[in-house]
Write a protein that holds these residues in place. Structure first.
Motif, PDB file in Angstrom:
ATOM      1  N   THR A   1      23.720 -15.834  90.302  1.00  9.54           N
ATOM      2  CA  THR A   1      23.636 -15.417  88.907  1.00  9.54           C
ATOM      3  C   THR A   1      23.127 -13.988  88.851  1.00  9.54           C
ATOM      4  O   THR A   1      22.077 -13.670  89.438  1.00  9.54           O
ATOM      5  CB  THR A   1      22.698 -16.342  88.114  1.00  9.54           C
ATOM      6  N   ALA A   2      23.874 -13.129  88.183  1.00 10.23           N
ATOM      7  CA  ALA A   2      23.490 -11.726  88.035  1.00 10.23           C
ATOM      8  C   ALA A   2      23.123 -11.456  86.580  1.00 10.23           C
ATOM      9  O   ALA A   2      23.572 -12.153  85.663  1.00 10.23           O
ATOM     10  CB  ALA A   2      24.627 -10.813  88.472  1.00 10.23           C
ATOM     11  N   THR A   3      22.316 -10.430  86.382  1.00  9.69           N
ATOM     12  CA  THR A   3      21.878 -10.038  85.042  1.00  9.69           C
ATOM     13  C   THR A   3      22.560  -8.738  84.639  1.00  9.69           C
ATOM     14  O   THR A   3      22.629  -7.789  85.432  1.00  9.69           O
ATOM     15  CB  THR A   3      20.359  -9.849  84.992  1.00  9.69           C
ATOM     16  N   VAL A   4      23.055  -8.687  83.405  1.00  7.10           N
ATOM     17  CA  VAL A   4      23.693  -7.479  82.888  1.00  7.10           C
ATOM     18  C   VAL A   4      22.622  -6.438  82.578  1.00  7.10           C
ATOM     19  O   VAL A   4      21.674  -6.701  81.823  1.00  7.10           O
ATOM     20  CB  VAL A   4      24.508  -7.791  81.613  1.00  7.10           C
ATOM     21  N   ILE A   5      22.760  -5.255  83.168  1.00  8.41           N
ATOM     22  CA  ILE A   5      21.862  -4.132  82.892  1.00  8.41           C
ATOM     23  C   ILE A   5      22.474  -3.217  81.840  1.00  8.41           C
ATOM     24  O   ILE A   5      21.795  -2.725  80.940  1.00  8.41           O
ATOM     25  CB  ILE A   5      21.572  -3.345  84.181  1.00  8.41           C
ATOM     26  N   ALA A   6      23.775  -2.983  81.942  1.00 11.72           N
ATOM     27  CA  ALA A   6      24.488  -2.153  80.973  1.00 11.72           C
ATOM     28  C   ALA A   6      25.954  -2.526  81.008  1.00 11.72           C
ATOM     29  O   ALA A   6      26.468  -2.996  82.030  1.00 11.72           O
ATOM     30  CB  ALA A   6      24.303  -0.669  81.288  1.00 11.72           C
ATOM     31  N   ASN A   7      26.646  -2.299  79.894  1.00 14.55           N
ATOM     32  CA  ASN A   7      28.073  -2.606  79.799  1.00 14.55           C
ATOM     33  C   ASN A   7      28.679  -1.604  78.811  1.00 14.55           C
ATOM     34  O   ASN A   7      28.549  -1.768  77.601  1.00 14.55           O
ATOM     35  CB  ASN A   7      28.278  -4.041  79.312  1.00 14.55           C
ATOM     36  N   SER A   8      29.294  -0.559  79.343  1.00 15.26           N
ATOM     37  CA  SER A   8      29.747   0.536  78.490  1.00 15.26           C
ATOM     38  C   SER A   8      31.263   0.707  78.533  1.00 15.26           C
ATOM     39  O   SER A   8      31.898   0.460  79.565  1.00 15.26           O
ATOM     40  CB  SER A   8      29.067   1.844  78.908  1.00 15.26           C
ATOM     41  N   CYS A   9      31.817   1.138  77.411  1.00 20.83           N
ATOM     42  CA  CYS A   9      33.241   1.449  77.326  1.00 20.83           C
ATOM     43  C   CYS A   9      33.435   2.893  77.760  1.00 20.83           C
ATOM     44  O   CYS A   9      32.809   3.803  77.208  1.00 20.83           O
ATOM     45  CB  CYS A   9      33.740   1.239  75.895  1.00 20.83           C
ATOM     46  N   LEU A  10      34.282   3.133  78.743  1.00 20.75           N
ATOM     47  CA  LEU A  10      34.523   4.484  79.248  1.00 20.75           C
ATOM     48  C   LEU A  10      35.535   5.222  78.377  1.00 20.75           C
ATOM     49  O   LEU A  10      35.313   6.345  77.969  1.00 20.75           O
ATOM     50  CB  LEU A  10      35.003   4.420  80.701  1.00 20.75           C
ATOM     51  N   ASN A  11      36.667   4.606  78.166  1.00 18.06           N
ATOM     52  CA  ASN A  11      37.641   5.084  77.178  1.00 18.06           C
ATOM     53  C   ASN A  11      38.716   4.019  77.009  1.00 18.06           C
ATOM     54  O   ASN A  11      39.107   3.364  77.959  1.00 18.06           O
ATOM     55  CB  ASN A  11      38.243   6.448  77.555  1.00 18.06           C
ATOM     56  N   GLY A  12      39.160   3.830  75.803  1.00 16.62           N
ATOM     57  CA  GLY A  12      40.178   2.822  75.558  1.00 16.62           C
ATOM     58  C   GLY A  12      39.747   1.444  76.002  1.00 16.62           C
ATOM     59  O   GLY A  12      38.750   0.905  75.525  1.00 16.62           O
ATOM     60  N   THR A  13      40.454   0.882  76.969  1.00 16.03           N
ATOM     61  CA  THR A  13      40.171  -0.482  77.428  1.00 16.03           C
ATOM     62  C   THR A  13      39.415  -0.532  78.754  1.00 16.03           C
ATOM     63  O   THR A  13      39.186  -1.625  79.281  1.00 16.03           O
ATOM     64  CB  THR A  13      41.501  -1.256  77.589  1.00 16.03           C
ATOM     65  N   TYR A  14      39.012   0.597  79.294  1.00 21.72           N
ATOM     66  CA  TYR A  14      38.281   0.630  80.567  1.00 21.72           C
ATOM     67  C   TYR A  14      36.777   0.553  80.314  1.00 21.72           C
ATOM     68  O   TYR A  14      36.246   1.235  79.429  1.00 21.72           O
ATOM     69  CB  TYR A  14      38.611   1.894  81.346  1.00 21.72           C
ATOM     70  N   HIS A  15      36.096  -0.265  81.119  1.00 21.73           N
ATOM     71  CA  HIS A  15      34.660  -0.469  80.953  1.00 21.73           C
ATOM     72  C   HIS A  15      33.944  -0.387  82.300  1.00 21.73           C
ATOM     73  O   HIS A  15      34.550  -0.587  83.365  1.00 21.73           O
ATOM     74  CB  HIS A  15      34.376  -1.844  80.338  1.00 21.73           C
TER      75      HIS A  15
END
Length: 201
Positions: free
Chosen positions: A7-21
């Motif tokens: 189990t991993a914990t989300v530290i950050a989740n960002s949109c780079l551009n359009g549909t890429y994250h």
């Protein structure tokens, strides 16, 4: 190779551009777990009750050991279905099922030229390799041939140059670099370099 479902914990989740994250995760490594290397990938599945039954394979952009068996990994992905759409909604502090590292890392290389070819979600493992081999004297020259439909499919060009990699781009609509498929400049340069050249994709 040893891998585990953890189990991993989300530290950050960002949109780079359009549909890429870009998804940053941290987790506690278990005994015997293989250290992540360029070329590995992971299977991710949100830990929500309404999440998909099966995990999704994801490209690894970077890995870092934080000490005390704590590790951090950056995962690059594109939203193109229900599973990845749910990944894009994850927030810092949420948990996710993490299976990996999977696959085979890129091979160790003798002194030679290295041509890297990729686009979209195929870019991150190659960027990871270039960063890890920035000071590798066994590599004579690194050339990254990066292609996409538009300029929005091209990523990390400056980071690659900072790692001593020459970047050649191509877009099918002509927005950046060669107008057309990236295979055209790749094949031209490959014919010039000849032997003692390795291709990574």
């Amino acid at each position: 190779m040893a891998f585990d479902q953890i189990t991993a914990t989300v530290i950050a989740n960002s949109c780079l551009n359009g549909t890429y994250h870009l998804l940053t995760l941290e987790y506690d490594a278990v005994a015997g777990m293989t250290q992540t290397q360029p070329g590995h990938f992971v299977m991710l599945k949100p830990s929500r009750a309404d999440g998909p039954l099966l995990g999704r394979p994801m490209s690894i952009l970077s890995w870092e050991g934080l000490g005390d068996s704590r590790e951090r990994v950056e995962v690059f992905y594109k939203v193109h279905g229900v599973g990845t759409a749910q990944l894009a909604t994850l927030r810092a502090g949420e948990e996710i099922s993490y299976l990996g590292p999977l696959g085979q890392p890129f091979p160790k290389l003798e002194r030679q030229n290295v041509l890297l070819v990729g686009g979209g979600v195929g870019i991150p493992p190659l960027v990871y390799w270039c960063r890890e081999n920035a000071a590798n004297l066994a590599v004579a020259r690194k050339l990254f041939f990066m292609g996409g439909r538009t300029a929005n499919d091209l990523f990390y060009e400056q980071e690659l140059r900072d790692a001593g990699t020459e970047v050649i781009t191509a877009t099918q609509n002509g927005e950046a670099g060669h107008h057309g498929l990236v295979t055209a400049p790749f094949e031209e340069r490959l014919s010039q370099l000849g032997k003692d050249t390795t291709v990574l994709t």
